[in-house]
Design an enzyme around this catalytic site. Structure first.
Site, short mmCIF file in Angstrom:
data_model
loop_
_atom_site.label_atom_id
_atom_site.label_comp_id
_atom_site.label_asym_id
_atom_site.label_seq_id
_atom_site.Cartn_x
_atom_site.Cartn_y
_atom_site.Cartn_z
CG ASN A 142 6.94 5.30 6.54
OD1 ASN A 142 7.22 5.97 5.55
ND2 ASN A 142 5.72 5.22 7.02
CE LYS A 143 11.27 6.36 -1.57
NZ LYS A 143 12.72 6.13 -1.52
CB SER A 174 -1.11 7.45 1.17
OG SER A 174 -0.01 6.84 1.81
CG HIS A 213 0.31 0.00 5.25
ND1 HIS A 213 -0.57 0.08 4.20
CD2 HIS A 213 0.32 1.22 5.83
CE1 HIS A 213 -1.08 1.29 4.14
NE2 HIS A 213 -0.58 2.01 5.12
CB ALA A 221 -3.71 6.42 13.18
CG LEU A 227 1.79 11.57 18.91
CD1 LEU A 227 2.45 10.24 18.56
CD2 LEU A 227 2.75 12.39 19.77
P1 AMP Z 1 -0.65 5.33 4.92
O1 AMP Z 1 -0.34 6.67 4.32
O2 AMP Z 1 -1.29 5.38 6.25
O3 AMP Z 1 -1.40 4.45 3.95
O4 AMP Z 1 0.73 4.61 5.17
C1 AMP Z 1 1.57 4.25 4.11
C2 AMP Z 1 2.96 4.57 4.52
O5 AMP Z 1 3.84 3.98 3.57
C3 AMP Z 1 3.23 6.05 4.53
O6 AMP Z 1 3.56 6.44 5.84
C4 AMP Z 1 4.38 6.22 3.56
O7 AMP Z 1 5.33 7.12 4.06
C5 AMP Z 1 4.95 4.83 3.46
N1 AMP Z 1 5.59 4.55 2.17
C6 AMP Z 1 5.28 5.04 0.95
N2 AMP Z 1 6.09 4.52 0.01
C7 AMP Z 1 6.92 3.66 0.64
C8 AMP Z 1 7.98 2.79 0.23
N3 AMP Z 1 8.35 2.70 -1.04
N4 AMP Z 1 8.60 2.04 1.16
C9 AMP Z 1 8.24 2.12 2.48
N5 AMP Z 1 7.27 2.93 2.91
C10 AMP Z 1 6.60 3.68 2.03
#
Ligand code: AMP
Length: 316
Positions: free
Chosen positions: A100-101, A159, A164, A272, A278
């Site tokens: 995760n970035k 987001s 994923h 979640a 948490l």
């Molecule tokens: P969600 O917000 O639940 O949809 O999870 C998406 C996740 O992807 C978030 O936790 C972000 O931090 C992560 N994310 C966003 N951009 C990237 C990226 N370029 N590479 C890896 N993870 C990312």
């Protein structure tokens, strides 16, 4: 395919390199542990969340619109994954494993589909099987206990629209509340195919099934669909649209939490992991609000009311 023996050491190497190169953002945070009504909560400031891109407003269906999956992909960080964050480029043929970035804890990682698949579609037995394989390998190889989670729908905290599932190590000694629920602390034991379990002292709807060595995709899929049908019924009863829920799992249980809002009235986002206590704040101010209101009031606001069992005769 099985998870490689060196999976966790590779994950750690890629993590260290990505932090050093600035491709991954993680900052140590202030944390506070508390217990309310015998439930553990871990509050943390995750400053990386402040850098995380917010979902494009154009993606959000308006209240009156039915939920329609568009073919547009406004923001897709997983097509392809960033090479500096890639841990496994081909896992079980269909997936990649990526860091995760914007990590909320070190080595926060994701299982992503290699081909685009919508986050709003349900998890498939293959997704669940791959997730369980990964969590078992991560637990075994790291000696830490991990939780996996899936945010689906705009009110869930999601987001990114590309499918994923996320994984992170639980804080040392932290006990998520479903651990006690599956041991029968709140009433009954689970019977295969029957009503899921819950902790009825909590003020938000949630549904739990134990796993007990269930490993095959179809069996996992059956347990997930049991939770999904309860979740859809709750959303329908409370007219909460569009369909949004959090799904969490450990080696021992599945948990689903229907959602009516992505954030609180003060703008605190809850995803979640909030459901198991948490709670992540972007800074001091949010942490103070969570402490003042208390975690249960936050979860009650973004979740759905607990329904009376005799309120409906059938699930979705
Ligand atoms: P969600 O917000 O639940 O949809 O999870 C998406 C996740 O992807 C978030 O936790 C972000 O931090 C992560 N994310 C966003 N951009 C990237 C990226 N370029 N590479 C890896 N993870 C990312």
């Amino acid at each position: 395919m099985t998870v490689p023996e060196n999976f966790y050491s590779k994950l750690s190497e890629v993590y260290d390199a990505a932090v050093a190169s600035g491709d991954l953002i993680y900052a140590e945070s202030t944390t506070k542990d508390l217990a309310v009504n015998d439930i553990s909560y871990h509050l943390a400031i995750a400053s990386s969340l402040a850098s995380k891109p917010v979902p494009d407003n154009a993606e959000k269906p308006k209240e009156t619109e039915p939920e329609i999956e568009t073919s547009e992909k406004p923001f897709d960080p997983f097509d392809p994954p960033h090479p500096a964050l890639l841990v496994l480029d081909n896992f079980n043929n269909d997936y990649a494993v990526v860091l995760n970035k914007f990590a909320v804890v070190p080595r926060h990682f994701l299982l992503v589909t290699r081909e685009f698949s919508p986050q709003s579609s349900p998890l498939r037995p293959e997704d669940l099987e791959a997730s369980l394989q990964l969590i078992k390998a991560a637990n075994k190889q790291s000696g830490k206990r991990h939780v996996g989670f899936f945010n689906s729908g705009v009110n869930s905290g999601a987001s990114v629209t590309h499918k994923h599932i996320q994984f992170l190590a639980l804080p040392d000694g932290f006990k998520p509340f479903p651990d006690d629920v599956i041991k029968g602390k709140y009433g009954r034991d689970y019977e295969e195919g029957q009503r899921p379990l819950s902790n009825d002292t909590l003020p938000f709807a949630h549904f739990i099934v134990p796993l007990h060595e269930v490993e095959e995709g179809d069996d996992l899929g059956f347990r997930y669909s049991t939770l999904l049908s309860r979740t859809l019924t709750s959303l329908r009863l409370h007219k909460a649209t569009p369909i949004s829920y959090n799904f969490l799992f450990t080696e021992e249980w599945f948990l689903a939490v229907p959602r009516r809002a992505a954030e609180t009235k003060e703008g605190i986002s809850v995803n979640a992991v909030g459901a198991i206590g948490l709670l992540l704040a972007k800074g001091d101010e949010e942490l103070k609000i969570i402490e003042e209101r208390g975690p249960e009031s936050i979860l009650e606001e973004v979740g759905l009311p607990v329904r009376e069992e005799d309120e409906v005769e059938y699930d979705y």
